[in-house]
Enzyme design. Sequence first.
Site, PDB file in Angstrom:
ATOM      1  N   HIS A 196      -7.454   7.664   8.325  1.00  0.00           N
ATOM      2  CA  HIS A 196      -7.899   8.413   7.412  1.00  0.00           C
ATOM      3  C   HIS A 196      -9.093   9.207   7.698  1.00  0.00           C
ATOM      4  O   HIS A 196     -10.077   9.404   7.030  1.00  0.00           O
ATOM      5  CB  HIS A 196      -8.585   7.372   6.209  1.00  0.00           C
ATOM      6  CG  HIS A 196      -7.625   6.561   5.344  1.00  0.00           C
ATOM      7  ND1 HIS A 196      -6.822   7.051   4.460  1.00  0.00           N
ATOM      8  CD2 HIS A 196      -7.041   5.235   5.848  1.00  0.00           C
ATOM      9  CE1 HIS A 196      -5.873   6.008   3.990  1.00  0.00           C
ATOM     10  NE2 HIS A 196      -6.041   4.836   4.916  1.00  0.00           N
ATOM     11  N   ASP A 207      -8.132   0.483   7.280  1.00  0.00           N
ATOM     12  CA  ASP A 207      -7.065   0.142   6.822  1.00  0.00           C
ATOM     13  C   ASP A 207      -6.091   1.354   7.193  1.00  0.00           C
ATOM     14  O   ASP A 207      -6.348   2.581   7.713  1.00  0.00           O
ATOM     15  CB  ASP A 207      -7.102   0.313   5.526  1.00  0.00           C
ATOM     16  CG  ASP A 207      -7.991   1.645   4.784  1.00  0.00           C
ATOM     17  OD1 ASP A 207      -8.646   1.948   5.530  1.00  0.00           O
ATOM     18  OD2 ASP A 207      -7.514   2.095   3.807  1.00  0.00           O
ATOM     19  N   GLU A 208      -4.763   0.914   7.038  1.00  0.00           N
ATOM     20  CA  GLU A 208      -3.387   1.924   7.180  1.00  0.00           C
ATOM     21  C   GLU A 208      -3.820   2.794   8.350  1.00  0.00           C
ATOM     22  O   GLU A 208      -3.571   4.000   8.303  1.00  0.00           O
ATOM     23  CB  GLU A 208      -3.255   2.801   5.952  1.00  0.00           C
ATOM     24  CG  GLU A 208      -3.186   2.093   4.751  1.00  0.00           C
ATOM     25  CD  GLU A 208      -3.134   2.901   3.215  1.00  0.00           C
ATOM     26  OE1 GLU A 208      -2.513   2.653   2.591  1.00  0.00           O
ATOM     27  OE2 GLU A 208      -4.125   3.593   3.316  1.00  0.00           O
ATOM     28  N   ALA A 209      -3.991   2.120   9.533  1.00  0.00           N
ATOM     29  CA  ALA A 209      -4.252   2.885  10.668  1.00  0.00           C
ATOM     30  C   ALA A 209      -2.840   3.241  11.247  1.00  0.00           C
ATOM     31  O   ALA A 209      -2.482   2.460  12.562  1.00  0.00           O
ATOM     32  CB  ALA A 209      -5.226   2.276  11.616  1.00  0.00           C
TER      33      ALA A 209
END
Length: 539
Positions: free
Chosen positions: A280, A343-345
């Site tokens: 992100h 998150d969401e790496a």
Amino acid sequence: MRRRRMLFSLLMVAAAGMGTTAAAAISPHPARAAATTVPLDRVVPAPASVQPGGRPYTLGDDTRIRVPAGSWESRRIAGYLADLLRPATGYDLPVTTRGGNDGIVLRLGGRHARGLGAEGYRLTSGGRAVTITAARPAGLFRGVQTLRQLLPAAVERRTGRPGRPGPWRIAGGTIADRPRYAHRGAMLDVSRHFFTVAQVKRSIDQLAQYKINTLHLHLSDDQGWRIALASWPRLATYGGSTQVGGGPGGYYTKDDYREIVRYAADRYLTVIPEIDMPGHTNAALASYAELNCDGKAPPLYTGTSVGFSSLCVPKKVTYDFIDDVIREIAALTPGRYLHIGGDEAHSTSHQDYVAFMDRVQPVVAKYGKTVIGWHQLTGARPADGAVAQYWGYDKTGAPERAKVVDAAKRGTGIILSPADHAYLDMKYDKDSPLGTNWAGYVGVRRSYDWDPGDYLEGAPGEAILGVEAPLWSETLSTSAHLEYMTFPRLPALAELGWSPADTHDWAAFRERLAAQGPRWDAQGIHYYRSPEVPWPDGR
Ligand code: TNX
């Protein structure tokens, strides 16, 4: 217990001897409608204990707000209350430190405040006074929010002619109240769409009404970096120059940000800043070529995909950057927590992710703050004292949940934001014009019908620090949008965080929630008139 409470409410309405708000709404005589009192338990979040009885208290044009001498915080809270009540009532409501037992009395400390804790309060109403007692100023402030809800909804009108539609009456009795959880948060994503200081303040005022005590600001993401830092200025000036859909974006100067922190603190909300990493991060990568593994800056991003960006884990400059960012953000943060995302790496290998978190968490500690990360952090090695924010949902796999539960058993605190209950950006149903639905539809009942105490099976009770309702802004660009997604669901989550588990009762909750509708109308809050809630005007 449920039956007892229902009986209790029925008796209370009968004792008040004057119909419910619903009855008032259909009364052909507005004057009579205005003369009803709100039953003492018609409060969101539900108070821990309510004992109705005795004569009501009526505000008058001679009412004073009495505060203890020597407490500037009490005086500020009294000023806030007076500002709230003056427009609709037309009364002066002077604030005074002169002793006396009549009027609106705010009391701090003393024998009566024992057992009320950091945010609890006792409100007694009857005869010549309504008195709020608390051990700490935050408790007085929470009690003031209860007091507001006990007055007729018209008290929330801020504009137009002061109608003086009194009497402004508060039912007699006592409420003794304190929160179940210490962390009761809301998150606002100011990255996907930017929201101005004025818009954030408007949100803070709305959250404060439901005794929310934490505002988590998601300050950076692929689409925008929203806080100006002296060490890496292009983050804001370039990285903040757009948003989803390609609009102009924006960013907070440090003074803007301090203003938000101060405004929140005056309402007893602590701001938790989040800088999301290592994923992100497109806005940062676009602003500084050297942060990229290949040394090339990608273009700014205005879409809504996730998981495509990553800071360059092996490069030294990445950690110089992070040290600067965390140092500057920590210096702006009076609260103990700093959120590092995580998150969401999806573009970071697991090995790199673990190595990255091992290097970054000590930087947060070095600048005197405690780490919060999204629950993927529990797949690495959470630092001592770190907190994980759980955002899974019914389709989250057992192994991922097990990691969170294991971490909780080893001392990692947990904030619960289950996406299929707590995400305010989920559509209410298939017809919702805004929001997304990757975690399903989240109607009002779904946001309410779960128990933070047994949600994560196997996690020790003391690991659960509280609940938080995130509002991601991919589809939201105005205050009206934010309000439409926030109300009426946020009050449901606020209640899960505040109220004792044994008050949990959908049938009673939806009635109390319905009574908030006219308050939101009076304040100009653009809420969703969910058909699950029996709004008093039948709409
Ligand atoms: C998942 S929740 C995300 C966000 C999105 C959100 C949309 C989380 C930690 N990551 O990047 O905005 O879904 O609902």
